[in-house]
Design an enzyme around this catalytic site. Structure first.
Site, PDB file in Angstrom:
ATOM      1  N   ASP A 249      -1.894  -0.878   5.805  1.00  0.00           N
ATOM      2  CA  ASP A 249      -2.292  -0.399   7.134  1.00  0.00           C
ATOM      3  C   ASP A 249      -3.792  -0.210   7.298  1.00  0.00           C
ATOM      4  O   ASP A 249      -4.286  -0.134   8.426  1.00  0.00           O
ATOM      5  CB  ASP A 249      -1.624   0.948   7.418  1.00  0.00           C
TER       6      ASP A 249
ATOM      7  N   ASP B 213       0.868  -1.175   0.000  1.00  0.00           N
ATOM      8  CA  ASP B 213       0.000   0.000   0.000  1.00  0.00           C
ATOM      9  C   ASP B 213       0.909   1.230   0.000  1.00  0.00           C
ATOM     10  O   ASP B 213       2.128   1.120   0.223  1.00  0.00           O
ATOM     11  CB  ASP B 213      -0.894  -0.044   1.241  1.00  0.00           C
ATOM     12  N   PHE B 214       0.343   2.416  -0.208  1.00  0.00           N
ATOM     13  CA  PHE B 214       1.169   3.630  -0.177  1.00  0.00           C
ATOM     14  C   PHE B 214       0.962   4.414   1.117  1.00  0.00           C
ATOM     15  O   PHE B 214       1.806   4.386   2.012  1.00  0.00           O
ATOM     16  CB  PHE B 214       0.889   4.518  -1.395  1.00  0.00           C
ATOM     17  N   ASP B 215      -0.164   5.100   1.255  1.00  0.00           N
ATOM     18  CA  ASP B 215      -0.389   5.948   2.431  1.00  0.00           C
ATOM     19  C   ASP B 215      -0.441   5.105   3.701  1.00  0.00           C
ATOM     20  O   ASP B 215      -1.210   4.153   3.808  1.00  0.00           O
ATOM     21  CB  ASP B 215      -1.694   6.729   2.277  1.00  0.00           C
TER      22      ASP B 215
END
EC number: 3.1.3.12
Length: 391
Positions: A330, A147-149
């Site tokens: 997350d 994932d990124f954020d």
């Protein structure tokens, strides 16, 4: 989208369930909820509305379920932005309950199930310290999905200010030289591609509705693309409706409309969520939630888990054993990927406290994006050294 039939209460997404006082036969369901750590409460008529009952339990409406047999309870829950509203049709009022905002309508509480088998984030072993994890991954070729954020980047107040955590780019470069990697984000494809900035890897934007392969080949979900004009209209309506709310940001993406409320007053969050859920119903879209964000997207059965499986199926692989998928994320939307990775791969959650110590399908955890960068670097190093150890 409104639907009929069985529904699941998920402790990853729900902290409590509120029942109206006229419902009977709740004892068995309450027992199941308590076994997985989901709180329960009741609300009546008049001033004892669901939002008051949620306050007694100190839970946010956005992580709370309301179960009601009455239109008044359903309407009050919708206006307060509750996460899931279950209507109970005992008198042939199914259509009225749906019009008033029920997400699903059942005829009996036996149609409501409770997800089990997950653990709280605090209970998971640290992926950097887990004995044998790294060796097991090196023994079979991994494919690593991020994932990124909140995973490769710290969560920040302004989404436009999010960039890779220190050391993450270098670690990704090293790992990409050793195994396939992909970044799966809720951001627009062009946005996440720019923020990571690493060529020659897979990128998926909008939770997988749009992708680019390492060679630049573009893929998109055509069923989802049909909703692009509707999403544009919904974004314009929400900007007008939520414009007076300080701290609320309406982000129009190609395949979604994300409404960020991290900087909004806490007593206005319910109104924000209610506005988005009303737009969902009006435009026949789907709502997903995340860390201080609620999002509209196409009502198409597609998510990060299905995207991960699609990418795996398109990865070149010469070995006899299948690739081992590793997924690091997350947020709630990452749980779909954890679900598909869990049986044969390594799901790793990046801990946070935005949703308390919520349940997760992940098997391992890391404490921050900085630790994700460290894990990535260590895995790349071990993959590089594996041939040397074998000789």
């Amino acid at each position: 989208m409104r639907k009929l039939g069985p529904v699941t209460i998920d402790p990853r997404r729900h902290d409590a369930v509120l029942f109206d006082t006229t419902l009977d036969a709740t004892q068995e369901l309450v027992r199941q909820l308590q076994e997985v750590g989901v709180g329960t409460g009741v609300f009546g008529s008049g001033l004892d509305v669901p939002i008051v009952a949620a306050g007694r339990l100190a839970v946010r409406p956005g992580r709370c379920v309301v179960v009601s047999a009455h239109s008044a309870g359903v309407t009050a829950a919708r206006e307060s932005g509750f996460a899931l509203i279950i209507g109970v049709d005992r008198t042939g009022c199914r259509d009225a309950l749906r019009r008033d905002g029920a997400d699903t309508v059942v005829t009996d509480l036996s149609e409501v199930s409770v997800r089990t088998g997950d653990r709280r984030m605090s209970q998971l072993p640290d992926a950097l310290q887990a004995l044998g994890l790294a060796d097991g991954l090196v023994a079979r070729q991994p494919a690593v999905f991020f994932d990124f954020d909140g995973t490769l980047s710290d969560i920040v107040e302004d989404p436009d200010a999010a960039w890779l955590a220190p050391g993450a780019l270098e670690a990704l470069q090293k790992l990409a030289a050793r195994c396939p990697i992909a970044v799966l984000s809720g951001r627009d494809l062009a946005d996440v591609t720019q923020r990571v900035g690493l060529p020659g890897i897979w990128y998926a934007g909008s939770h997988g509705f749009e992708l680019t392969a390492p060679d630049g080949t573009h893929h998109q979900n055509d069923a989802a693309a049909a909703a692009i004009p509707v999403l544009k209209q919904a974004a314009a309506e929400l900007r007008q409706q939520l414009g007076p709310f300080p701290g609320v940001v309406v982000e129009h993406k190609r395949f979604g409309v994300a409404v960020h409320y991290r900087n909004a007053a806490r007593d206005r969050v319910g109104e924000v969520a209610a506005a988005v859920r009303t737009a969902e119903q009006r435009h026949a879209l789907r709502v997903t939630t995340g860390r201080e964000v609620i999002e509209l997207r196409p009502d198409v059965d597609w998510d990060k888990g299905k995207t991960l499986l699609w990418v795996l199926d398109h990865l070149p692989h010469s070995g006899s054993a299948p690739l081992v998928p590793i997924y690091l994320g997350d947020d709630i939307t990452d749980e779909d990927a954890f679900d598909v990775v869990g049986p044969h791969g390594v799901p790793i959650v990046v801990r946070h406290t935005d949703d308390g110590d919520r349940a997760t399908a992940a098997l391992f955890a890391l404490d921050s994006p900085a630790r994700v960068a460290e894990f990535t670097d260590r895995l790349a190093r071990q993959l590089r050294e594996a041939p040397l150890r074998a000789t």
